[in-house]
Write a protein that holds these residues in place. Structure first.
Motif, short mmCIF file in Angstrom:
data_model
loop_
_atom_site.label_atom_id
_atom_site.label_comp_id
_atom_site.label_asym_id
_atom_site.label_seq_id
_atom_site.Cartn_x
_atom_site.Cartn_y
_atom_site.Cartn_z
N ALA A 1 -11.24 6.88 -0.93
CA ALA A 1 -10.61 6.26 0.25
C ALA A 1 -9.20 6.78 0.48
O ALA A 1 -8.68 6.72 1.59
CB ALA A 1 -10.58 4.74 0.06
N TYR A 2 -8.56 7.31 -0.56
CA TYR A 2 -7.19 7.82 -0.40
C TYR A 2 -7.21 9.14 0.38
O TYR A 2 -8.07 10.00 0.14
CB TYR A 2 -6.52 8.00 -1.77
N ARG B 1 -13.00 4.07 -4.47
CA ARG B 1 -11.58 3.79 -4.22
C ARG B 1 -10.82 5.12 -4.09
O ARG B 1 -10.04 5.34 -3.17
CB ARG B 1 -11.01 2.98 -5.38
N ILE C 1 -8.67 1.96 2.44
CA ILE C 1 -8.38 1.73 1.02
C ILE C 1 -8.68 0.27 0.67
O ILE C 1 -9.35 -0.03 -0.33
CB ILE C 1 -6.91 2.08 0.70
N GLU D 1 -5.92 4.26 7.40
CA GLU D 1 -6.05 4.66 5.99
C GLU D 1 -5.92 3.43 5.09
O GLU D 1 -6.68 3.25 4.14
CB GLU D 1 -4.97 5.69 5.63
N GLU D 2 -4.97 2.59 5.44
CA GLU D 2 -4.75 1.39 4.64
C GLU D 2 -6.01 0.50 4.65
O GLU D 2 -6.42 -0.02 3.62
CB GLU D 2 -3.56 0.62 5.22
N GLN E 1 0.84 -1.20 0.00
CA GLN E 1 0.00 0.00 0.00
C GLN E 1 0.88 1.25 0.00
O GLN E 1 0.82 2.08 0.89
CB GLN E 1 -0.94 0.00 1.21
N SER F 1 -12.27 -0.66 0.09
CA SER F 1 -13.00 0.00 -1.00
C SER F 1 -12.84 -0.82 -2.28
O SER F 1 -11.92 -1.63 -2.40
CB SER F 1 -12.44 1.42 -1.19
#
Ligand code: SAM
Length: 376
Positions: free
Chosen positions: A330-331, A327, A308, A304-305, A293, A311
């Motif tokens: 999600a970042y 997606r 992501i 955060e990972e 990631q 998603s």
């Protein structure tokens, strides 16, 4: 150019044609309509939310102003209670205004009272209009008017109109245009008064008017003189910073982040496909771990990972590469913009290509320039 003021039953509306037909001046549109139009244009330009019309008479100006979407509070004040009572109902919403309601609330209120009495219900207004009012005030009331309207009510903008007496010789046998007028000023008198008031209560003032004089009589000026007052803010310098609350700026940042992310994910997809191909060609290579990631140096927190990972993943169909909007959202750099998927779609749709159902950004998996960077 006749002064056809239906509002105040002026001498000029009256029997000019009988008195001196060749001297009748007909205004087109009628002068009172030109005054209202001046206020309408002013509202259109400055978009005040709260407007009060002092000496509103039969409320015609209020009826014209209620259609402006920026106005949310519209107040009329007059000393003549009967006028207010007999015209108030005309300010009720029409059937059409129920069928197609306004975007923003609007409240219209009429108050019976004198403009020279302090009324706290009129505090905090953006615009106060006094159309053909001041000349109806006797000297005591005229002396109190600035302290109440400019000093106490202190709105951001004030529009005052009053007859210009220099125009009167163009009318037949007129000394004062209306029996109730206590005075009529020439331009010097009005401007001297207005400048003194503006200086005292920290306003700037500009002068204009409506009712053009006829050819050859330009020296008399407008039939109605108008002073436009703006409250001095006391600011020496003012600047506005770009922020994500501004639609244009949000769009600019969002599109930029989306383009960068899609490009990085596309290159990563290519790398993964290459690695899968190498794996098939090299049976000794047993490294089957997924892509880390990490996107070109960006390291994510565990949360955060996880966001992501949870998603929808980017995917390929033929030579097309798709990154679901969810997606992208999600970042972290897009997530912090706090837009919904739907808002994101509408903000980016004219800058990037979307899949047919609009749920993903679509791009070519391979670009003509890719090979140049393959070895880097
Ligand atoms: N502004 C309206 C227009 O332009 O159509 C009406 C103008 S009419 C010539 C003047 C109005 O001011 C009248 O309706 C009168 O009742 C009102 N008026 C006079 N003295 C006032 C006062 N002290 N306070 C509030 N209204 C007053």
């Amino acid at each position: 150019m006749e002064e056809e003021n239906e509002q105040c039953n002026s001498a000029i509306d009256g029997n000019f044609e009988e008195v001196c037909p060749e001297k009748v001046i007909k205004f087109k549109p009628p002068l009172y309509k030109q005054r209202y139009q001046f206020v309408r244009d002013f509202v259109d330009q400055h978009k005040p939310k709260k407007v009060a019309d002092l000496g509103c008479g039969d409320t015609e100006l209020l009826r014209l102003l209620k259609i402006y979407p920026c106005i949310q509070r519209l107040v009329g004040v007059d000393i003549d209670k009967e006028k207010l009572q007999s015209n108030g109902h005309q300010l009720s919403p029409y059937l059409g205004e129920f069928v197609k309601p306004r975007d923003l609330d609007l409240t219209v209120i009429l108050y019976h009272g004198s403009v020279v009495e302090r009324d706290s219900r009129l505090l905090g207004f953006d615009l106060i209009t006094c159309i053909e009012l001041i000349e109806h005030l006797d000297s005591d009331d005229l002396a109190r008017f600035p302290e109440v309207v400019f000093g106490y009510l202190s709105p951001a903008m004030i529009v005052i109109s009053t007859p210009n007496s220099e125009f009167n010789p163009l009318f037949p046998t007129v000394t004062l245009r209306d029996a109730d007028h206590k005075f009529e000023w020439n331009r010097m008198e009005f401007q001297t008064w207005a400048l003194q008031v503006a200086n005292r209560y920290h306003y700037s003032v500009e002068f204009t008017g409506v009712g053009e004089p006829p050819a050859g009589a330009e020296h008399v000026g407008y039939c109605t003189q108008i002073g436009v007052f703006r409250k001095n803010s006391g600011k020496v310098y003012k600047t506005s910073y770009p922020s994500l609350q501004q639609e244009k700026m949000l769009k600019f940042v969002l599109v930029g982040e989306v383009l960068i992310l899609v490009e990085r994910l596309r290159l990563r997809q290519q790398r993964m496909l290459r690695e899968q191909k190498d794996l098939c060609n090299d049976p000794d290579n047993t490294d089957s771990s997924g892509p880390p990631q990490v996107l070109l140096g960006a390291v994510f927190t565990e949360a955060e990972e996880a966001r992501i990972e949870n998603s929808p993943k980017p995917f390929c169909e033929g030579d097309k590469f798709f990154v679901p909007l969810q997606r992208l959202l999600a970042y972290p750099k897009v997530h912090r913009l706090r837009v919904t998927e739907e808002r994101m779609r509408s903000l980016i749709s004219d800058s990037v290509q979307l899949s047919s159902d609009g749920s993903a950004v679509m791009d070519d998996l391979y670009k003509s320039w890719d090979y140049q960077f393959e070895d880097y």
